[in-house]
Enzyme design. Structure first.
Site, short mmCIF file in Angstrom:
data_model
loop_
_atom_site.label_atom_id
_atom_site.label_comp_id
_atom_site.label_asym_id
_atom_site.label_seq_id
_atom_site.Cartn_x
_atom_site.Cartn_y
_atom_site.Cartn_z
N ASN A 1 0.79 -1.23 0.00
CA ASN A 1 0.00 0.00 0.00
C ASN A 1 0.82 1.28 0.00
OD1 ASN A 1 -2.26 -1.66 0.16
ND2 ASN A 1 -2.26 -1.64 2.39
N ASP B 1 1.16 -10.81 7.77
CA ASP B 1 2.55 -10.83 7.32
C ASP B 1 3.51 -10.80 8.51
OD1 ASP B 1 4.55 -11.02 5.46
OD2 ASP B 1 4.52 -8.92 4.89
#
Length: 306
Positions: free
Chosen positions: A28, A134
């Site tokens: 992002n 993650d």
């Protein structure tokens, strides 16, 4: 990509930030180290993106998480650049090392404590219905301050429970090791954290990552079979990777039951308190220890026969 020396000026806050260096990137946007002029040139971290919706979404989540656990990065402000450059938000710049770097100078008691601290932070996240996803060494920092606090960075992969994991690292992904699906849930994070701590002891060989799934699983089981009951986190690691422990809260409780381990924000368990454990706790630890010992013995037999 912003070059060192680039100045971002907040359209609404009128604050200026001078980019120093790029710290990393994610799905992002990119993260930079910068100085905040007019504030004593304080060092901060900037997350920039060309998509305002991504910045706004991460900002809301970061603000929510920061109030839930001190392990997450603390937000400073969100703004638009007055000159039409990327949208950005400002957050605390953590002075720390990645877990593998810090682990080189830490003993088992400290690593047990850090393991519990990461679990506690993930538990706070899970209570809100999100998975971090993650979980990897680069996102697990240990402060350089005397407290050596556990910190989590980069929330770009945070995903609502039940949705497909969109940002992961194969080495710490439960699907890669055949330990479950790539659907966001609490157990997905636990497996990732368990693999990070397991690989502190024995990193997987580079060529293993290109091997078939069965070869990877066989290697993983061989490493698990070498674990001893001490330090305490070993029993929890095995429980997680066997899918017997599926919540961070349960894992934290198991760690706290040991006199040798404590986590941030939790009361320390003294030897006298441990001696006063009721029969239910004793039975729980007897069951866990027996199951772990039996499992390890079975793996040893399996490996010798294969």
């Amino acid at each position: 990509m912003l070059k060192p020396g680039t100045v971002l000026r907040g359209k609404w806050s009128q604050q200026e930030f001078v980019v120093q260096q790029r710290l990393g990137s994610g799905a992002n946007g990119e993260v930079y180290q910068a100085t905040q002029t007019g504030k004593g040139n304080a060092l901060v971290a900037l997350k920039v993106s060309a998509v305002s919706a991504d910045i706004a979404s991460e900002w809301r989540l970061l603000s929510d998480l920061a109030s839930a656990s001190p392990a997450f990065v603390q937000p400073v402000l969100m703004d638009d650049d007055a000159l039409g450059k990327p949208f950005f938000y400002v957050m605390e710049l953590i002075s720390g090392d990645t877990l593998p770097v810090a682990a080189k100078s830490l003993g088992d008691p400290d690593l047990d404590r850090l393991f519990g601290d990461y679990l506690s932070a993930l538990s706070s996240l899970h209570e809100k219905g999100y998975a971090f996803c993650d979980v990897k060494p680069e996102n697990l920092l240990v402060e350089r301050k005397s407290e050596r606090r556990a910190r989590l960075v980069d929330i770009g992969g945070v995903t609502s429970f039940g949705r497909s994991v969109r940002q992961y690292t194969p080495t710490y992904d439960r699907g890669f090791w055949g330990l479950g699906s790539r659907t966001a849930d609490a157990a997905y994070d636990l497996v990732g954290l368990a693999l990070v701590f397991l690989f502190l002891r024995q990193p997987p060989p580079a060529d293993l990552m290109q091997s078939p799934l069965e070869s990877r699983r066989k290697w993983l089981y061989s490493i698990l079979s070498q674990l001893t009951p001490a330090p305490r986190r070993n029993s929890v690691l095995v429980g997680i990777l066997e899918s017997r422990i599926r919540s961070a809260e349960t894992a934290v409780q198991m760690l706290q039951a040991s006199p040798a381990v404590s986590t941030s924000g939790a009361a320390r368990v003294s030897v006298s308190q441990a001696e006063r454990m009721d029969w239910t706790e004793r039975f729980m630890w007897f069951s866990v220890s027996s199951a772990t010992a039996a499992t390890l013995a079975a793996w040893v037999v399996l490996l010798k026969s294969s």
